[in-house]
Structures are given as structure tokens and as C-alpha cells.
Design an enzyme around this catalytic site. Structure first.
Site, short mmCIF file in Angstrom:
data_model
loop_
_atom_site.label_atom_id
_atom_site.label_comp_id
_atom_site.label_asym_id
_atom_site.label_seq_id
_atom_site.Cartn_x
_atom_site.Cartn_y
_atom_site.Cartn_z
N ARG A 136 35.65 32.23 34.50
CA ARG A 136 34.95 32.73 35.68
C ARG A 136 33.45 32.53 35.55
O ARG A 136 32.89 32.50 34.46
CB ARG A 136 35.23 34.23 35.86
CG ARG A 136 36.64 34.53 36.30
CD ARG A 136 36.78 36.01 36.63
NE ARG A 136 36.15 36.34 37.89
CZ ARG A 136 35.50 37.48 38.13
NH1 ARG A 136 35.35 38.37 37.18
NH2 ARG A 136 34.98 37.72 39.31
N LYS A 147 41.45 40.55 24.88
CA LYS A 147 41.79 39.54 25.88
C LYS A 147 42.76 38.51 25.33
O LYS A 147 42.52 37.89 24.30
CB LYS A 147 40.52 38.85 26.39
CG LYS A 147 40.78 37.88 27.54
CD LYS A 147 39.48 37.39 28.16
CE LYS A 147 39.72 36.41 29.28
NZ LYS A 147 38.45 36.00 29.95
N ARG A 195 33.82 46.62 32.58
CA ARG A 195 34.00 46.99 31.18
C ARG A 195 34.25 48.49 31.09
O ARG A 195 33.76 49.24 31.92
CB ARG A 195 32.76 46.64 30.36
CG ARG A 195 32.62 45.14 30.13
CD ARG A 195 31.33 44.81 29.41
NE ARG A 195 31.30 43.41 29.03
CZ ARG A 195 31.04 42.42 29.88
NH1 ARG A 195 30.80 42.68 31.15
NH2 ARG A 195 31.02 41.17 29.46
#
Length: 328
Positions: free
Chosen positions: A127, A192, A326
Site C-alpha cells: 500500500r 503481519k 495501529r
């Protein structure tokens, strides 16, 4: 890259994939080049992320063997392998970029569900244009084409739907606790595991031609690779290296199953599924939107896929592409 060089590097890659030593002389004989030319090709593969080392008197070897991605091997795992085209390329700059070129190029007749997978990506993107690290043999990078005749408005919530599809695919490998971070990341054990990049070609009011890009960490040890944030991979979680062809087939099959439902009914039926997987559900989060920062409590999503954040002023909605998120 010229087609001849591409074929040569694909051949060298297939030789080295067994993790054994291969002498420069033998490789040169097989590809019909000088040893110097072979060394140049191997040097280029190393620059693209292939971990090759050379030992005098023995030749070249990878630091570990890996199974090459293979179209026929992937199709063996698919429920309906004739449904769409599944293509594996040895080296491309970016699977998303390549599919976007094909959409624009009228010579390529794209069909919903067509897939391009790369063994090596030289310019993978995440992104906001950030680079996506995809070590050769240690990742799955694929892009799928899907069209939306009703245009951009019918795509609301697509990246969230794709996240659900990835989580469903992981269940085939005994991974039941993957989670989703809005709007397009898959997490495992709080780190992730995969990223999703949706790109669209088309005019407002016309069919939206969509490229769904997925990057999934298969074997990316955190002590060897710094991707800019804590990350996980399937091999570390499972304790062994999974079959990448089987993983690819599971992801493709899951998308083939869910995308037609999404096209017909939109994202609304999937809202409770996504919310059950929400990494930050009912937790305080911080959103960065340009120069502005917002703090609030994650209250899930609405039928358009917008993030609902509770602040002192009530519930605010945020849409994909506007914010990063976050845990607060």
C-alpha cells in the site's frame, strides 16, 4: 527482460532449487553459455533475492532447497482447475503491474478468476507505494483479475472480503486463528502474515477491471529478513515448510468461491465474518490520516467496509486508503 534471458534464468533456477551443488561448468553446458555468462545470470538472481553461494571446486548452491511453483501442481489441488487461467512466471517486476498491462492490452482476453503467480518479484509493491519484500522460494505473490460490471461502487469492501478468503484458505493447513487488520492485512500471532493490494482500471460509470494482489509469507524468518515491522510466516507457525503449490491453490480456490457471492450480494453478508476476525475489535486504536491523528475504540465495520471508530463525539467512519491503523 528479454525472453532468452528469462528462459535461461528459469532453467538455472530449476536446477538450483534442489539445494544441491551445481558446478558452473555443468550449468553452462546445460544452458549453452560460457561459465562467465552463467555467473552473470546467477549474480542477477542473487540481486533479486535468491540466496546463492559459491564454493570453489563445488559450484553454486542455494542456502536451502525449495519447491518451485508449478501450474499443473497448483491445478491438482483446485476443485475446478478449468475454471480460469492459472499462470506461473519465473520473474516479473510485479504481478499486479503485469495484470494491469494485460487489462489495457486488448490482445489479452481476461476472464474473471484468471491468476498470475510469480516465483520472483523484482519490484513488488504494498500500500501507498511501499516495497513488498518477497524472498524467492519463501513467499507467495499472486494477482487475480475480477471484473465488476456495475462499476466502482459495487466494489465496496473488496479488500476486506479478500482478507476473509485468505483466512479461510489457511484453515486447510490447520491455521484457525489468523486475524484481520483493517483494511487489508492478515495477521498471525499478532504479526503481519500477508498483505493485500487492490488496483482498478476503468472509467467511472463503466465496468471496473480489478486486480487483486496478495503477498503471503511462507518462509521469511524474522532473524534473516527485516520487512520494517514485526512479521510472521507459515513455516515458523507450522514447524515445517508447507507446499507452496497447495497454499496457492487454497488461496485461489477460496477467492473463486467467495468472489461470485460478493459480486452478487455485496459485502453485507460478510460483515459478521470479518468482525469475528478483527484484530483490534473493541480496542483503542490510533489512526493516522495525512497529518492528522485520531484515537478511539474500534467498533467494527459497516456494510461498505468502512471502519467504525468510537470517539467522545460519537461514531466516525473511515474508508480504505485514507488511514493507517495501529493498536493504541
Amino acid at each position: 527482460m528479454k525472453q532468452a534471458s528469462k528462459i535461461i534464468r528459469q532453467h538455472i533456477l530449476s536446477l538450483l532449487a534442489d539445494g544441491q551443488f551445481h558446478s558452473g561448468e555443468v550449468i553452462a553446458q546445460q544452458v549453452g553459455l560460457s561459465r562467465t555468462a552463467v555467473a552473470g545470470h546467477i549474480s542477477q538472481l542473487a540481486e533479486w533475492g535468491l540466496d546463492v553461494f559459491k564454493v570453489k571446486g563445488k559450484g553454486y548452491r542455494l542456502n536451502r532447497r525449495f519447491e518451485l511453483l508449478n501450474t499443473e501442481a497448483i491445478k491438482k489441488h483446485l476443485p475446478n482447475p478449468r475454471l480460469s487461467v492459472v499462470e506461473v512466471e519465473s520473474v516479473v517486476p510485479s504481478t499486479n503491474t503485469e495484470l494491469k498491462k494485460r487489462i489495457v492490452n486488448a490482445r489479452h482476453n481476461m476472464a474473471d478468476g484468471d491468476v498470475l503467480i510469480a516465483e520472483i518479484q523484482t519490484a513488488g509493491r504494498g500500500r501507498h507505494g511501499r516495497p513488498w519484500l518477497a524472498p524467492a522460494g519463501g513467499s507467495l505473490t499472486l494477482s487475480m483479475y475480477w471484473s465488476f460490471p456495475d462499476g466502482y461502487q459495487s466494489m465496496a469492501g473488496l479488500s476486506l472480503l479478500v482478507g476473509i478468503a485468505v483466512c479461510e484458505a489457511l484453515k486447510e493447513f490447520g491455521i484457525d486463528d489468523a486475524q484481520l487488520k483493517w483494511p487489508n492485512d492478515v495477521y498471525l500471532q499478532g504479526k503481519k502474515l500477508a498483505g493485500i493490494l487492490i488496483e482498478v482500471e476503468g472509467q467511472i460509470g463503466a465496468t471496473a477491471h480489478c486486480v487483486i494482489g496478495i503477498g503471503l509469507n511462507i518462509c521469511v524468518p524474522d532473524n534473516q529478513y527485516d520487512v520494517g515491522q514485526p512479521h510472521s510466516d507459515l513455516a515458523s507457525f507450522l514447524g515445517q515448510l508447507p507446499d507452496r503449490n497447495a497454499v496457492a491453490a487454497a488461496v485461489i480456490g477460496s477467492l473463486w468461491e467467495l468472489l461470485p457471492k460478493f459480486t452478487q450480494r455485496g459485502f453485507e453478508p460478510f460483515v459478521p465474518v470479518w468482525q469475528a476476525l478483527d484484530l483490534y475489535a473493541d480496542k483503542t486504536i490510533v489512526l493516522q490520516m495525512g497529518e492528522k491523528r485520531f484515537s478511539g475504540i474500534d467498533r467494527g465495520i459497516d456494510v461498505s467496509g468502512a471502519l467504525l471508530v468510537e470517539t467522545a463525539d460519537g461514531i466516525s467512519r473511515f474508508h480504505g486508503g485514507e488511514v493507517s491503523l495501529r493498536g493504541g
